[in-house]
Design a protein around this motif. Structure first.
Motif, PDB file in Angstrom:
ATOM      1  N   VAL A 252     -51.116  60.285 -28.876  1.00  0.00           N
ATOM      2  CA  VAL A 252     -51.648  59.722 -30.117  1.00  0.00           C
ATOM      3  C   VAL A 252     -50.518  59.505 -31.119  1.00  0.00           C
ATOM      4  CG1 VAL A 252     -53.222  60.062 -32.054  1.00  0.00           C
ATOM      5  CG2 VAL A 252     -53.869  60.852 -29.763  1.00  0.00           C
ATOM      6  N   LEU A 253     -50.438  58.287 -31.617  1.00  0.00           N
ATOM      7  CA  LEU A 253     -49.544  57.987 -32.727  1.00  0.00           C
ATOM      8  C   LEU A 253     -50.392  57.966 -33.994  1.00  0.00           C
ATOM      9  CD1 LEU A 253     -46.986  55.171 -31.764  1.00  0.00           C
ATOM     10  CD2 LEU A 253     -46.480  57.461 -32.596  1.00  0.00           C
ATOM     11  N   ALA A 254     -50.240  58.993 -34.807  1.00  0.00           N
ATOM     12  CA  ALA A 254     -51.007  59.067 -36.052  1.00  0.00           C
ATOM     13  C   ALA A 254     -50.499  58.023 -37.041  1.00  0.00           C
ATOM     14  CB  ALA A 254     -50.888  60.471 -36.648  1.00  0.00           C
ATOM     15  N   ARG A 255     -51.341  57.700 -38.007  1.00  0.00           N
ATOM     16  CA  ARG A 255     -50.958  56.707 -39.011  1.00  0.00           C
ATOM     17  C   ARG A 255     -49.670  57.117 -39.720  1.00  0.00           C
ATOM     18  NH1 ARG A 255     -50.262  51.933 -40.229  1.00  0.00           N
ATOM     19  NH2 ARG A 255     -52.191  51.625 -39.053  1.00  0.00           N
ATOM     20  N   THR A 256     -49.490  58.406 -39.975  1.00  0.00           N
ATOM     21  CA  THR A 256     -48.253  58.853 -40.627  1.00  0.00           C
ATOM     22  C   THR A 256     -47.035  58.560 -39.762  1.00  0.00           C
ATOM     23  OG1 THR A 256     -48.670  61.072 -39.716  1.00  0.00           O
ATOM     24  CG2 THR A 256     -49.374  60.652 -41.996  1.00  0.00           C
ATOM     25  N   ASN A 257     -47.145  58.736 -38.445  1.00  0.00           N
ATOM     26  CA  ASN A 257     -46.037  58.427 -37.536  1.00  0.00           C
ATOM     27  C   ASN A 257     -45.743  56.927 -37.530  1.00  0.00           C
ATOM     28  OD1 ASN A 257     -47.499  60.828 -35.361  1.00  0.00           O
ATOM     29  ND2 ASN A 257     -45.658  61.161 -36.573  1.00  0.00           N
ATOM     30  N   ILE A 258     -46.805  56.133 -37.491  1.00  0.00           N
ATOM     31  CA  ILE A 258     -46.639  54.680 -37.460  1.00  0.00           C
ATOM     32  C   ILE A 258     -45.962  54.194 -38.735  1.00  0.00           C
ATOM     33  CG2 ILE A 258     -47.873  52.477 -37.413  1.00  0.00           C
ATOM     34  CD1 ILE A 258     -50.015  53.889 -35.686  1.00  0.00           C
ATOM     35  N   ASP A 259     -46.405  54.719 -39.867  1.00  0.00           N
ATOM     36  CA  ASP A 259     -45.805  54.317 -41.145  1.00  0.00           C
ATOM     37  C   ASP A 259     -44.331  54.705 -41.206  1.00  0.00           C
ATOM     38  OD1 ASP A 259     -48.161  53.208 -42.009  1.00  0.00           O
ATOM     39  OD2 ASP A 259     -48.778  54.964 -43.179  1.00  0.00           O
ATOM     40  N   ARG A 260     -44.004  55.868 -40.639  1.00  0.00           N
ATOM     41  CA  ARG A 260     -42.611  56.312 -40.631  1.00  0.00           C
ATOM     42  C   ARG A 260     -41.759  55.386 -39.779  1.00  0.00           C
ATOM     43  NH1 ARG A 260     -42.950  61.357 -38.328  1.00  0.00           N
ATOM     44  NH2 ARG A 260     -43.996  62.050 -40.222  1.00  0.00           N
ATOM     45  N   LEU A 261     -42.286  54.971 -38.640  1.00  0.00           N
ATOM     46  CA  LEU A 261     -41.552  54.056 -37.756  1.00  0.00           C
ATOM     47  C   LEU A 261     -41.362  52.692 -38.440  1.00  0.00           C
ATOM     48  CD1 LEU A 261     -43.252  54.868 -34.324  1.00  0.00           C
ATOM     49  CD2 LEU A 261     -40.920  55.462 -35.010  1.00  0.00           C
ATOM     50  N   LYS A 262     -42.398  52.220 -39.119  1.00  0.00           N
ATOM     51  CA  LYS A 262     -42.287  50.933 -39.818  1.00  0.00           C
ATOM     52  C   LYS A 262     -41.249  51.003 -40.936  1.00  0.00           C
ATOM     53  CE  LYS A 262     -46.206  48.712 -40.648  1.00  0.00           C
ATOM     54  NZ  LYS A 262     -47.631  48.471 -41.033  1.00  0.00           N
ATOM     55  N   LYS A 263     -41.231  52.117 -41.640  1.00  0.00           N
ATOM     56  CA  LYS A 263     -40.258  52.288 -42.717  1.00  0.00           C
ATOM     57  C   LYS A 263     -38.836  52.277 -42.168  1.00  0.00           C
ATOM     58  CE  LYS A 263     -39.110  55.291 -46.620  1.00  0.00           C
ATOM     59  NZ  LYS A 263     -39.466  56.545 -47.368  1.00  0.00           N
ATOM     60  N   MET A 264     -38.652  52.911 -40.993  1.00  0.00           N
ATOM     61  CA  MET A 264     -37.334  52.924 -40.350  1.00  0.00           C
ATOM     62  C   MET A 264     -36.887  51.502 -40.029  1.00  0.00           C
ATOM     63  SD  MET A 264     -36.207  54.436 -36.621  1.00  0.00           S
ATOM     64  CE  MET A 264     -37.073  55.979 -36.891  1.00  0.00           C
ATOM     65  N   ASP A 429     -55.224  55.568 -36.463  1.00  0.00           N
ATOM     66  CA  ASP A 429     -54.335  56.094 -35.424  1.00  0.00           C
ATOM     67  C   ASP A 429     -54.390  55.179 -34.207  1.00  0.00           C
ATOM     68  OD1 ASP A 429     -54.005  58.227 -37.136  1.00  0.00           O
ATOM     69  OD2 ASP A 429     -55.425  59.521 -36.065  1.00  0.00           O
ATOM     70  N   VAL A 430     -53.406  55.312 -33.344  1.00  0.00           N
ATOM     71  CA  VAL A 430     -53.391  54.544 -32.086  1.00  0.00           C
ATOM     72  C   VAL A 430     -53.308  55.528 -30.923  1.00  0.00           C
ATOM     73  CG1 VAL A 430     -52.155  52.852 -30.683  1.00  0.00           C
ATOM     74  CG2 VAL A 430     -52.293  52.551 -33.154  1.00  0.00           C
ATOM     75  N   GLU A 431     -54.209  55.337 -29.969  1.00  0.00           N
ATOM     76  CA  GLU A 431     -54.250  56.198 -28.789  1.00  0.00           C
ATOM     77  C   GLU A 431     -53.667  55.443 -27.607  1.00  0.00           C
ATOM     78  OE1 GLU A 431     -57.719  58.977 -28.574  1.00  0.00           O
ATOM     79  OE2 GLU A 431     -58.033  57.967 -26.655  1.00  0.00           O
TER      80      GLU A 431
END
Length: 453
Positions: A252-264, A429-431
């Motif tokens: 699971v990629l939580a929304r917080t993880n996704i946002d962090r990756l996008k910010k990177m 989130d994305v599963e």
């Protein structure tokens, strides 16, 4: 009753729509549908908590699912039809386009079964043997071959009861029948019919399924028909033997993880025009997979293949209720050594963005290069495909027992593709579902988790 390993067949039945609600109908395939003619079937399994007795299951669930499926099929005639693939040229020397054909009396094979397998284990995210899931999805049914054509059922269902624990709904469809969007609409109507215990045809009033072939491009139809080796079309492959040492696991990629990756990405690659949750998710998973491979050769190529929904991108646009397949392949290619390197994730995001932008922003329309869409498949590379989309909430499919406990795309086992859907706890989130040899899955899990710290 027939028994196989942990599974006992309770009943096998044939479900038809109410008499004379469909009649004789046929619908030719478009080039979007014909793309999938020789692909393996699509298998999905929905698990639900159901802490009740077998008698309660037989008295309430079984009759309700039979009745609600029958009511639903009258609105979705392709699901209760057969695929006809013609193998002999007509009087003009051309082979007729394949078609979906319904005649009065056609049915969907519906199987009810009981399993002694561990329901809690099956519905976890941890690695589990792929073969454990195969008894839970039905076969399509046998193909019928004549001198002129081959016909095969397009859809089947299996409902499996786990005593005092749960229920699984396994579905199988020929890929030429429907894409994820069409399948989602069918399931939404069926679950509503089952949950509310009546004919909910009113929910279709505003947007009934559209079966008119709004996509009619003879040039592309003819090209796809010539490219497809129809002489090899017969019985679709089976999952038996696909498991081997493979295990399936969910990440699971939580929304917080996704946002962090996008910010990177935005920080380190400000020039990239297209950055979405989908592109960073796919790029991150792809780079982790590359790094999890035991052996990487300098000149090896990796390809990632995903489908872009064309409904809203055609000119004129096709309504969302259009039934069938309506997706274009987008193929991204990169060297293994680059993808598995320190900047593999960022490079992948850039390639994804460029690929999507080029396709959807084509000034001559998304179909401009349709004749070349599949040329990329000919490139010798390690290929990974995507099944599903996070835009559709399959966890919301409620037959009356609550939301789905676990959703699995079993057909990724055929070719080690990736399944993607919105998360169970949050649609933000994305599963991600994966099927790999056990050692690679262990390596992937470590890489995936470390990269998110």
């Amino acid at each position: 009753m027939n028994a196989t390993s942990d599974l006992t067949i309770i009943e096998q039945c044939r479900i038809s729509p109410p008499p004379f609600t469909i009649g004789h109908r046929s619908m030719p395939l478009t080039f979007f549908d014909m793309t999938w003619l020789l692909f393996p079937p699509v298998h999905h399994t929905f698990f639900y908590d159901f802490p009740h007795s077998k008698s309660h299951f037989l008295e309430t669930v079984v009759p309700n699912l039979k009745h609600s499926l029958s009511l639903t099929l009258q609105h979705f005639f392709p699901f209760v039809s057969n695929l006809f693939v013609f193998t002999v040229p007509d009087h003009s020397g051309l082979i007729k386009k394949p078609e979906i054909r319904h005649v009065e009396g056609d049915y969907v094979a519906l199987t009810f079964a009981e399993s002694s397998a561990d329901f809690t284990d099956l519905t976890g995210n941890h690695p589990r043997k792929c073969e454990k899931f195969y008894p839970l999805v039905p076969h399509l049914g046998k193909a019928v071959k004549t001198s002129d054509y081959v016909s095969i059922p397009l859809f089947s269902v299996q409902v499996t009861f786990f005593p005092n624990s749960g229920i699984s709904i396994g579905t199988t469809n020929h890929h030429s029948l429907a894409d994820a969007t069409t399948r989602f609409r069918f399931l939404k109507v069926w679950t509503s019919m089952a949950k509310f215990g009546e004919d909910r045809s009113d929910i279709l009033t505003r947007a009934p399924p559209i079966y008119d072939r709004l996509i009619d491009i003879p040039k592309l139809d003819e090209k796809k028909l010539k490219e497809t080796k129809l002489e090899s079309f017969y019985q679709p492959p089976s999952l038996v033997g696909s498991g081997g040492d493979k295990v399936r696991a969910t990440f699971v990629l939580a929304r917080t993880n996704i946002d962090r990756l996008k910010k990177m990405v935005v920080t380190q690659l400000p020039e990239v025009e297209y950055v979405s949750s989908f592109t960073v998710t796919c790029s991150y998973i792809w780079s982790c997979i590359a790094r999890s491979q035991a052996k990487i050769c300098k000149d090896d190529l990796e390809q990632f293949i995903f489908t872009v929904d064309c409904r809203s991108r055609l000119d004129p646009p096709v309504p969302a209720a259009y039934s069938g397949n309506c997706g274009a392949p987008c193929i991204v290619t990169i060297k293994s050594v680059v993808l598995s390197g320190e900047n593999g994730f960022l490079t992948a995001v850039k390639l994804f963005g460029e690929g999507i932008t080029k396709m959807v922003n084509n000034k001559d329309g998304i179909l401009k290069d349709a004749e070349k869409w599949h040329d990329g498949f000919k490139v010798p590379a390690r290929k990974i495909g995507i099944a599903g989309t996070p835009k559709l909430d399959f966890y919301a499919m409620d037959f009356g027992w609550g939301k789905v406990k676990k959703y699995e795309t079993i057909s990724i086992d055929y070719n080690s593709s990736i399944s993607i859907t919105s998360g169970r706890e949050s649609t933000q989130d994305v599963e991600i579902g994966l099927c790999f040899p056990s050692l690679q899955m262990k390596a992937f899990g470590k890489i995936f988790n470390v990269g998110l710290v």
